[in-house]
Design a protein around this motif. Sequence first.
Motif, PDB file in Angstrom:
ATOM      1  N   LEU A 315       0.840  -1.162   0.079  1.00  0.00           N
ATOM      2  CA  LEU A 315       0.089  -0.073   0.107  1.00  0.00           C
ATOM      3  C   LEU A 315       0.807   1.177  -0.006  1.00  0.00           C
ATOM      4  O   LEU A 315       0.703   2.154  -0.785  1.00  0.00           O
ATOM      5  N   VAL A 316       1.870   1.238   0.859  1.00  0.00           N
ATOM      6  CA  VAL A 316       2.842   2.547   0.983  1.00  0.00           C
ATOM      7  C   VAL A 316       3.485   2.637  -0.328  1.00  0.00           C
ATOM      8  O   VAL A 316       3.861   3.897  -0.812  1.00  0.00           O
ATOM      9  N   PHE A 317       3.965   1.549  -0.986  1.00  0.00           N
ATOM     10  CA  PHE A 317       4.738   1.584  -2.431  1.00  0.00           C
ATOM     11  C   PHE A 317       3.722   2.272  -3.287  1.00  0.00           C
ATOM     12  O   PHE A 317       4.137   3.087  -4.080  1.00  0.00           O
ATOM     13  N   PHE A 318       2.346   1.863  -3.308  1.00  0.00           N
ATOM     14  CA  PHE A 318       1.392   2.507  -4.254  1.00  0.00           C
ATOM     15  C   PHE A 318       1.136   4.032  -4.065  1.00  0.00           C
ATOM     16  O   PHE A 318       0.805   4.846  -4.822  1.00  0.00           O
ATOM     17  N   ILE A 319       1.177   4.242  -2.747  1.00  0.00           N
ATOM     18  CA  ILE A 319       0.915   5.866  -2.262  1.00  0.00           C
ATOM     19  C   ILE A 319       1.989   6.591  -2.667  1.00  0.00           C
ATOM     20  O   ILE A 319       2.207   7.637  -3.321  1.00  0.00           O
ATOM     21  N   SER A 320       3.338   6.172  -2.524  1.00  0.00           N
ATOM     22  CA  SER A 320       4.570   6.549  -3.027  1.00  0.00           C
ATOM     23  C   SER A 320       4.719   6.969  -4.538  1.00  0.00           C
ATOM     24  O   SER A 320       5.444   7.803  -5.045  1.00  0.00           O
ATOM     25  N   LEU A 321       3.983   5.799  -5.339  1.00  0.00           N
ATOM     26  CA  LEU A 321       3.861   6.016  -6.784  1.00  0.00           C
ATOM     27  C   LEU A 321       2.906   7.079  -7.411  1.00  0.00           C
ATOM     28  O   LEU A 321       3.392   7.721  -8.172  1.00  0.00           O
ATOM     29  N   VAL A 322       1.915   7.076  -6.569  1.00  0.00           N
ATOM     30  CA  VAL A 322       0.702   7.879  -7.504  1.00  0.00           C
ATOM     31  C   VAL A 322       0.195   8.973  -6.392  1.00  0.00           C
ATOM     32  O   VAL A 322      -0.765   9.499  -7.227  1.00  0.00           O
ATOM     33  N   ALA A 323       0.374   9.114  -5.600  1.00  0.00           N
ATOM     34  CA  ALA A 323      -0.056  10.002  -4.574  1.00  0.00           C
ATOM     35  C   ALA A 323      -0.054  11.686  -5.145  1.00  0.00           C
ATOM     36  O   ALA A 323      -1.041  12.291  -5.199  1.00  0.00           O
ATOM     37  N   PRO A 324       1.097  12.099  -5.459  1.00  0.00           N
ATOM     38  CA  PRO A 324       1.184  13.367  -6.268  1.00  0.00           C
ATOM     39  C   PRO A 324       0.376  13.503  -7.436  1.00  0.00           C
ATOM     40  O   PRO A 324      -0.115  14.421  -7.747  1.00  0.00           O
ATOM     41  N   SER A 325       0.698  12.487  -8.266  1.00  0.00           N
ATOM     42  CA  SER A 325      -0.039  12.516  -9.563  1.00  0.00           C
ATOM     43  C   SER A 325      -1.567  12.591  -9.307  1.00  0.00           C
ATOM     44  O   SER A 325      -2.422  13.143 -10.110  1.00  0.00           O
ATOM     45  N   LEU A 326      -2.223  11.859  -8.510  1.00  0.00           N
ATOM     46  CA  LEU A 326      -3.531  11.666  -8.303  1.00  0.00           C
ATOM     47  C   LEU A 326      -3.970  13.197  -7.698  1.00  0.00           C
ATOM     48  O   LEU A 326      -5.098  13.514  -7.966  1.00  0.00           O
ATOM     49  N   TYR A 327      -3.234  13.849  -6.879  1.00  0.00           N
ATOM     50  CA  TYR A 327      -3.533  15.344  -6.439  1.00  0.00           C
ATOM     51  C   TYR A 327      -3.644  16.210  -7.867  1.00  0.00           C
ATOM     52  O   TYR A 327      -4.763  17.025  -7.743  1.00  0.00           O
ATOM     53  N   ILE A 328      -2.635  15.995  -8.626  1.00  0.00           N
ATOM     54  CA  ILE A 328      -2.693  16.819  -9.621  1.00  0.00           C
ATOM     55  C   ILE A 328      -3.678  16.614 -10.695  1.00  0.00           C
ATOM     56  O   ILE A 328      -4.436  17.648 -11.180  1.00  0.00           O
ATOM     57  N   ALA A 329      -4.005  15.468 -10.869  1.00  0.00           N
ATOM     58  CA  ALA A 329      -5.264  15.080 -11.791  1.00  0.00           C
ATOM     59  C   ALA A 329      -6.385  15.450 -11.370  1.00  0.00           C
ATOM     60  O   ALA A 329      -7.346  16.024 -11.797  1.00  0.00           O
ATOM     61  N   ALA A 330      -6.972  15.447  -9.828  1.00  0.00           N
ATOM     62  CA  ALA A 330      -8.225  15.589  -9.101  1.00  0.00           C
ATOM     63  C   ALA A 330      -8.279  17.315  -9.410  1.00  0.00           C
ATOM     64  O   ALA A 330      -9.363  17.700  -9.484  1.00  0.00           O
ATOM     65  N   THR A 331      -7.341  17.937  -9.036  1.00  0.00           N
ATOM     66  CA  THR A 331      -7.559  19.299  -8.934  1.00  0.00           C
ATOM     67  C   THR A 331      -7.315  19.974 -10.183  1.00  0.00           C
ATOM     68  O   THR A 331      -8.060  21.038 -10.205  1.00  0.00           O
ATOM     69  N   THR A 332      -7.034  19.371 -11.193  1.00  0.00           N
ATOM     70  CA  THR A 332      -7.050  20.021 -12.489  1.00  0.00           C
ATOM     71  C   THR A 332      -7.984  19.526 -13.539  1.00  0.00           C
ATOM     72  O   THR A 332      -8.659  20.365 -14.219  1.00  0.00           O
ATOM     73  N   PHE A 333      -8.227  18.248 -13.418  1.00  0.00           N
ATOM     74  CA  PHE A 333      -9.188  17.701 -14.529  1.00  0.00           C
ATOM     75  C   PHE A 333     -10.693  17.308 -13.842  1.00  0.00           C
ATOM     76  O   PHE A 333     -11.743  17.152 -14.379  1.00  0.00           O
ATOM     77  N   HIS A 334     -10.672  16.741 -12.554  1.00  0.00           N
ATOM     78  CA  HIS A 334     -11.669  16.055 -11.950  1.00  0.00           C
ATOM     79  C   HIS A 334     -12.096  16.481 -10.646  1.00  0.00           C
ATOM     80  O   HIS A 334     -11.934  15.797  -9.837  1.00  0.00           O
ATOM     81  N   GLN A 335     -12.355  17.734 -10.666  1.00  0.00           N
ATOM     82  CA  GLN A 335     -12.757  18.177  -9.504  1.00  0.00           C
ATOM     83  C   GLN A 335     -14.057  17.522  -8.934  1.00  0.00           C
ATOM     84  O   GLN A 335     -14.430  17.690  -7.547  1.00  0.00           O
ATOM     85  N   GLU A 336     -14.799  17.202  -9.768  1.00  0.00           N
ATOM     86  CA  GLU A 336     -16.037  16.537  -9.312  1.00  0.00           C
ATOM     87  C   GLU A 336     -15.931  15.149  -8.504  1.00  0.00           C
ATOM     88  O   GLU A 336     -16.805  14.717  -7.618  1.00  0.00           O
ATOM     89  N   MET A 337     -14.835  14.750  -8.513  1.00  0.00           N
ATOM     90  CA  MET A 337     -14.456  13.469  -7.741  1.00  0.00           C
ATOM     91  C   MET A 337     -13.854  13.894  -6.321  1.00  0.00           C
ATOM     92  O   MET A 337     -13.943  12.874  -5.461  1.00  0.00           O
ATOM     93  N   ILE A 338     -13.806  14.969  -6.058  1.00  0.00           N
ATOM     94  CA  ILE A 338     -13.607  15.572  -4.687  1.00  0.00           C
ATOM     95  C   ILE A 338     -14.896  16.130  -3.806  1.00  0.00           C
ATOM     96  O   ILE A 338     -15.621  16.813  -4.447  1.00  0.00           O
ATOM     97  N   PRO A 339     -14.968  15.870  -2.697  1.00  0.00           N
ATOM     98  CA  PRO A 339     -16.273  16.380  -1.981  1.00  0.00           C
ATOM     99  C   PRO A 339     -16.360  17.432  -1.860  1.00  0.00           C
ATOM    100  O   PRO A 339     -15.293  18.443  -1.846  1.00  0.00           O
ATOM    101  N   THR A 340     -17.491  18.287  -2.069  1.00  0.00           N
ATOM    102  CA  THR A 340     -17.726  19.737  -2.382  1.00  0.00           C
ATOM    103  C   THR A 340     -16.921  20.679  -1.150  1.00  0.00           C
ATOM    104  O   THR A 340     -16.044  21.442  -1.267  1.00  0.00           O
TER     105      THR A 340
END
Length: 530
Positions: A315-340
């Motif tokens: 789990l921590v390996f997966f977090i270290s792999l994709v955590a920053p990219s998930l934040y970039i994608a969610a705040t740039t393209f997919h704001q609807e995926m984040i709670p209001t």
Amino acid sequence: MWLRLRNQNKKQAYPCDKVAQEGIYGTIERDLHANIEKVRNITGNSADIVIRRFWLGKEDNLSSALCFVSGMVDENMVQQLFIEASVQLSFPSMCCDQLEYIEKKIATANTTRRVKQWNDVFSLLMSGESILFIHGMQEAISIAVKGGEYRAITEPSTQLSIRGPREGFTESLTTNVAMVRRRIQHPHVWVEAITVGEVTHTNVRIMYMKGIADDNIVEEVRSRLQRICMDGVLESGYIEQFIEDETFTTFPTIYHTERPDSVAANLLEGRVAIFVEGTPFVLIAPAVFIQFFQAVEDYYARFDIATALRFLRILVFFISLVAPSLYIAATTFHQEMIPTSLVIAIAAQRESVPFPAFVEAVIMEVTFEILREAGVRLPRTVGQAVSIVGALVIGQAAVEAGFVSSVMVIVVSITAIASFATPSFAIAVSARLIRFLLMVLAALFGFYGILIGLIWMTIHLCSLRSFGVPYMTPLAPLIPMNLRDTFVRFPLWALTDRPHGIAEETNIVRQGDEQRPKPNQEMRREGDEN
């Protein structure tokens, strides 16, 4: 014509050829003074080359000289066993082979061999043996009295464990091999000696369990090591880069460890260990992907605890792999995926940040990588303080200055901590590199880019081999029996077979039948009655 030019260029590349032309080849002369001058000339009259001249025998029969490298031999043994004993030597009147008599009388407690060629003399001399020259004889005696100072056996610094042995390998090759021998006291632990490096002549040992290790894998390891042709090998990392299956990959295809118990466990599973003189890190081949998430204490603890810890590491390996990219994608393209409520809080924090999320993440990731590298290179007492204080000060200052948002600092901090929780440094570095690629894909295509990157990484992992063994074994190809020791760890009594595809198939069973604990029912009934 091309092959001839290639061989000529290859010949000119090694400085040892020049040394050979200056007289390192040839046979030993009968004149002792000429032999001593030869040693001095070839070694440049080096200060650490010790030459002790003395008369051999009670009647001063033979003029002799003992040559050795200071610091590489046990000088007390040299003084007591050879020089002091040699002056008391008395040759019988009917002695026909004086060299053989000297070997039996002086060097009874040590390994000796006769040498005639100068290249053998200098090879043995520089490896830490003593050379005895005798006037009038065209042969010398090489005596194994290796010694000198080595680092004491201490706890491994890179593979710490809560439960288990506390000793790790040192820079001494013989010590490292002996530490594994103590754990597997079986005559089928075979060790082969190979010398690598045209100039350094580095001693390398191949260790494997005969009858358990696959002969094809052992032969492949042997042939790859024998093909290495370079001037010097200073650490096992040199060899690793010459014998790995795939060069252009960030994932390690050879496992390295500094724990003797880890080497012993891998030998019992059919793998091959490669020891290199001068380094505490031992190479293990073949290696598979899931192996880098396993720690030695997994087999010393209960299976349920070990399984939970393995899931946590993945789990921590997966977090270290994709955590920053998930934040970039969610705040740039997919704001609807984040709670209001959360997206409103993030937008309020990023209102004063002049950079997009991708640039913000790159700035923080590069800053943390610089701090991490500085903490490693600085002295240990200073490095930890610089890493912690630097991260806190820079992170807080960056938020107050408006360069980054506080959420980004939290994401990057969690990513850094997760990368430290990965048990293998080699696989953690791979995640650090791939993380930047996923950040670029997330900035371009959002979650779709991350998915494309993960699919590409999975295909790449499935294409890798380690000495012919698929890197994703036992997942691809699927080997159900091997799944007992992958993401989960079955109880030891359930691990009846060695890893299929790695160990010799004719000797795959490693424990007897019905090994599951069965308490005595009569004792249980007596306990209940009491």
